[in-house]
Every structure is written in structure tokens, then in C-alpha cells.
Design a protein around this motif. Sequence first.
Motif, PDB file in Angstrom:
ATOM      1  N   LEU A  94      12.343  -0.250  -3.788  1.00 35.46           N
ATOM      2  CA  LEU A  94      12.531  -0.980  -5.045  1.00 35.46           C
ATOM      3  C   LEU A  94      11.365  -1.910  -5.360  1.00 35.46           C
ATOM      4  O   LEU A  94      11.101  -2.196  -6.533  1.00 35.46           O
ATOM      5  N   THR A  95      10.672  -2.404  -4.347  1.00 33.31           N
ATOM      6  CA  THR A  95       9.530  -3.302  -4.586  1.00 33.31           C
ATOM      7  C   THR A  95       8.201  -2.562  -4.627  1.00 33.31           C
ATOM      8  O   THR A  95       7.142  -3.185  -4.715  1.00 33.31           O
ATOM      9  N   SER A  96       8.234  -1.239  -4.559  1.00 28.76           N
ATOM     10  CA  SER A  96       7.011  -0.415  -4.587  1.00 28.76           C
ATOM     11  C   SER A  96       6.111  -0.690  -3.382  1.00 28.76           C
ATOM     12  O   SER A  96       4.886  -0.681  -3.501  1.00 28.76           O
ATOM     13  N   GLN A 106       2.082  -3.179   1.575  1.00 26.60           N
ATOM     14  CA  GLN A 106       1.260  -3.345   0.372  1.00 26.60           C
ATOM     15  C   GLN A 106       1.921  -2.689  -0.831  1.00 26.60           C
ATOM     16  O   GLN A 106       2.468  -1.596  -0.738  1.00 26.60           O
ATOM     17  N   TRP A 107       1.847  -3.367  -1.975  1.00 28.38           N
ATOM     18  CA  TRP A 107       2.338  -2.814  -3.235  1.00 28.38           C
ATOM     19  C   TRP A 107       1.469  -1.643  -3.656  1.00 28.38           C
ATOM     20  O   TRP A 107       0.235  -1.700  -3.569  1.00 28.38           O
ATOM     21  N   GLN A 108       2.131  -0.559  -4.093  1.00 30.47           N
ATOM     22  CA  GLN A 108       1.421   0.595  -4.651  1.00 30.47           C
ATOM     23  C   GLN A 108       2.207   1.148  -5.828  1.00 30.47           C
ATOM     24  O   GLN A 108       3.429   1.022  -5.896  1.00 30.47           O
ATOM     25  N   TYR A 109       1.500   1.804  -6.721  1.00 24.79           N
ATOM     26  CA  TYR A 109       2.044   2.121  -8.027  1.00 24.79           C
ATOM     27  C   TYR A 109       2.690   3.508  -8.089  1.00 24.79           C
ATOM     28  O   TYR A 109       2.318   4.412  -7.350  1.00 24.79           O
ATOM     29  N   GLN A 124       1.191  -8.811   0.295  1.00 23.29           N
ATOM     30  CA  GLN A 124       1.553  -7.538  -0.333  1.00 23.29           C
ATOM     31  C   GLN A 124       0.841  -7.340  -1.666  1.00 23.29           C
ATOM     32  O   GLN A 124       0.536  -6.211  -2.056  1.00 23.29           O
ATOM     33  N   ASN A 125       0.567  -8.424  -2.344  1.00 19.57           N
ATOM     34  CA  ASN A 125       0.013  -8.371  -3.700  1.00 19.57           C
ATOM     35  C   ASN A 125      -1.498  -8.540  -3.744  1.00 19.57           C
ATOM     36  O   ASN A 125      -2.105  -8.445  -4.811  1.00 19.57           O
ATOM     37  N   GLY A 139       2.544 -11.370 -10.612  1.00 16.39           N
ATOM     38  CA  GLY A 139       3.591 -10.902  -9.717  1.00 16.39           C
ATOM     39  C   GLY A 139       4.211  -9.592 -10.141  1.00 16.39           C
ATOM     40  O   GLY A 139       3.892  -9.022 -11.185  1.00 16.39           O
ATOM     41  N   TRP A 140       5.112  -9.114  -9.310  1.00 17.39           N
ATOM     42  CA  TRP A 140       5.855  -7.886  -9.563  1.00 17.39           C
ATOM     43  C   TRP A 140       7.275  -8.083  -9.063  1.00 17.39           C
ATOM     44  O   TRP A 140       7.491  -8.518  -7.941  1.00 17.39           O
TER      45      TRP A 140
END
Length: 549
Positions: A269-271, A325-328, A456-457, A479-480
Motif C-alpha cells: 500500500l505504501t509502494s 524504498q518507495w518505487q512507482y 524511504q523517500n 510526501g506520499w
Amino acid sequence: MRGAKDLFFEANAQVEMHRWFSGRVVLLGDAGYRAAPASGRGASQALIGTYIVAGELAAGGGHARAFAAYERETRGFVAEHQHLGREGADQFFLGAPPQEGLDRTTAARPDVRPIREGERTNAGSERNRRTNHDDKETRIMVIGGNGFSEQGLRRLREVLARHVDSGKIPGLVALVSRGGQTHVETLGTMRHDGGAPMRRDTIFRMASTSKPVSIAAAMVLLDECRLRLDDVVDPWLPELSGRQVLKSIDAELDAIVPARRPITVRDVLTSTFGLGMDMTALGTPILNAIFERGLTPNLPTEVPEQDEWMRRLGELPLMHQPGEQWQYQISSDLVGVLVSRVTGQSFEDFLRERIFEPLGMKDTGFHVPAGQIDRLPTLYAPDPVTGEFLAWDEPEGGRWSKPPAFQGGGGGLVSTADDYHAYFRMLLNGGVHEGRRILSRPAVELMTTNRLTPEQNAARTALARNAVHISFGQGQQGGWGLGMAVRTYRGDYAPIGQFGWDGGSGTSAYADPANQLTGILLCQLGYSVPDPAHLMSDFWTTVYQALED
């Protein structure tokens, strides 16, 4: 020798990347571009050596009935009809079948009547033919509370019209609302060379603006305790069990180490589950493998049905450790598979039952029915060098003219301005729509507040700030949350706390709790040129300058 249109289409295999790069193309050498090979790693490297192509042209749209034509912009006129009440005013302004007591009011104003199907009024000058100044729908309802200044709304309309008059934006629909006031602009036409005018009920391919809406299905399951944030996903997504992780982002696919822990619902859910679209990794073995397996939209071939999609996804190692890490993109599509397997329903059926129908989003889905296809404009990806309008997707026979094999939450929805308005107003209202609870308030707060740690960001933040010359400043929200960006610092006119996202087909939808503001801008122009980014930037600047307290 391959044509520019063909190569641009193939380039889109590389472009479902970080949103802020959406479709922006930087010319590094047109000779290499024209001669770039067609597939495989060589294609990736040749494209990098010629263009940096980033963005997305996955999309969506919706449907509705014709609305009443009128342009009554003074508070005096609105006040004159306040006795109708909210529902009565809606019916009067929108040309719905009049209820008792409305006939007399409408008859007293013969200049206000419904638009007939296919009708255009006073097709006068070239400027009127392009921007539909005589046809545009401008709706202002005052039901109490503060809203927008007349001068500010006039400037908003003038700025949007300037973009359409330039010939670079074929047409658009814009909606802004605050408190009890809603304002809609429809300008231009469905095709760049004319044709039917844009209307309030025009259906748009929503591209990545699908993400903030599709995530709501997972939030329903969290509310009902059918999912928990720290559940391991293996029972529903066994293809992702026992993950291996690349030793480095540019490593060969067999240079791997075991994952430190399983993937959780929170990671998805947080990518941050470990795999996604990374602009900095173009040309690496892992990105080439993602494209070759058809795991992203915008490829010449369609994405496969969800079980086959999962099988192909399960063949790949992760790019990063789970939660690191966040990824799209890929996470947003994975959410749909997770929801489908938990519920035993298709993703669209669950969305329709629990989100779309309760909100009255009757024109939102993953394709446009045959009887409504005339409401879907052509989607263009202009030539990045010449600006020539190239059709990326036509309504008839196009990708959204039939149900897709894969219902992608990352970019597959079609919808309308009013459907998205209903959704974002529900979020602003803490999960409630017209007295009916759709999501719990804590679920909405989880979605619309930052969920990422600085670590993460970090890569996302650095990329956004270091690439403003390519992204035109987009992607700098900070943020995300879940399925959407969240403003964590003030870098432009929008305040901290604004949430929403943009789409590479020329769509933008955000809500602002501090100002109780919702804004939606819809066109169908890909980011192969900077024009949709400029349009979005100017839209949000003029929306905020129009606020009146």
C-alpha cells in the motif's frame, strides 16, 4: 528507418516511471532517435542515448448526460435562485427533469435551457470555435460559506482559454469547488482539429490519477479487518513468497541475496514492497525484464490477465529489500490483484460495489461502453520535436473501447470531472458522502498523510528536486500517503496537507483540507511535450489566487 510515431510508441515502454518525469522528452540527438533499435536492452540504451523519455500515457474516462447551457457568473443571479435549495438548484442548473415548482422558474428565463445532443451555439470566430466561449459551461452554486472571487475565477478562465487558444491544448474540462461553491469550465474540442466540443460529461482516460481512487478498495478491506497492514501477503500472493533481492540496482538478475523479511500489506500500500518503475534504472537488466514481461502499461502489447501478470512478476527478483524504498507504479497495480484475491471478485466489481455506486460515480470504470464511446476524446502524444499531434489512442477500437484483460489500479480508470469531484469531496469530508460512510476517518487519514520515512523517500525527493529542468517542477510534493502524493512543505501556491496526484494523459486531481478545496483538471495530452505540465501549473496557480475568505 523507423518513423517518429512508431519509436515514440515504443519509447512508452520506458515511460511509466516516476510521475514527475511524466512524458517529458529531452532531445539529445535526433539521428540516434530515428535509428534506435526496436526492442530489448539495446533499445533501452539507444533510447537513453537519444532521449530521456519519462511519463505515462496509461489512462481512463467515464460518462453522463448532457447538462444545461448557461453562463451566470454574478452572485446576484445565484442568490436569486437560492430558494430552490441544493437539489432544486442542481436540477435547474444542470437541466435535469424539473420537479414541481421548477417549471415556472425555468420558463421565466427562456435564455436558460438544456443543450441538445450535438448542439453548438454561435460557432463564430476561430477563437470561439477553438475555446467554445459561447458553449462553455460555467456553473457557480453558492450554498453558504466562502468560495472564490469573481475576479479570480475570471482569471482562471482566461488562463485556461489562453492555453487552448494557443493550439497546443485541444480541449479541457476544469472543476474547482470550495465550501458550497462549484465552478466548471469546458473549453476546446475533443480532437485537435476540431469536432465536438468538450463537455462537462466528457469521459477521460485518468492515467495515474487512477491511483488515489483505486487504493480505496484496499482501505475498505482494512476497515473490515479482512486485511491488516502488517499481514504477510503470501496467502493471497504466493508468487511473491521467498523473495530474492538484487545485490545492486544494475546487477544481473542472478546476482541476488535473500530478502530479509516477507512482503507485507503495508509494503504494497505504501509502494515500498521492493519493485517498481525507477527512472534512474533505465537500461538495467531488471527494468528491461519488467518491460519484456509486459508488466507495465503503454507497451505495444496489452498487459496480461492478473494471474499471468502475477506469474511473470514472481519470476523477477526485487530491486530493493521490502520496506526499504518507495518505487512507482507496480504497487498500485498489485493492489488490484490483492483486493481481487481477498474478495473473490474482480477488482472493478468490488470498486463499483463499495466505492463507485455509493458515490454516484456512474461513469468510472476500466473501459467506456460502446454506447458512450463518442464521449471519449482522442488521446494525443505530440511529436517531441515538431509538436505534431500524434494519436496515441483513438476512441473507436482503442484500448478503452473494451474491457481490459488486466484491471490496472495504477493507470487504467476512465472517469469524469464530476465523478472525481464526488470522490475527493468524500475524502475531504472524512469518508462520508451525503450522510453515508464510505471509508472510516482513520482510513482517510492514513491515505492522505505522509506514510514514508525520510530514508524511504530520499531517492524520490532527490530525483524530484534535481530534475526540475525536465519535470517542470512537478513531483515536489514531499510526501506520499497511500496511492497519492501529500504536501509536506510549501514550495508553491498549494499549502501543506494538499493530497492527490497527476496523470500522464494530462489529468490532475487534488484536495486541500486547509481550504476545503477540490480541483480537477482534465485534458488528453501526453507528456511528450511540456504543454500539459504548463497547463497544470497555471491551473493550480490560478485556482489558489481565486480563493476568497
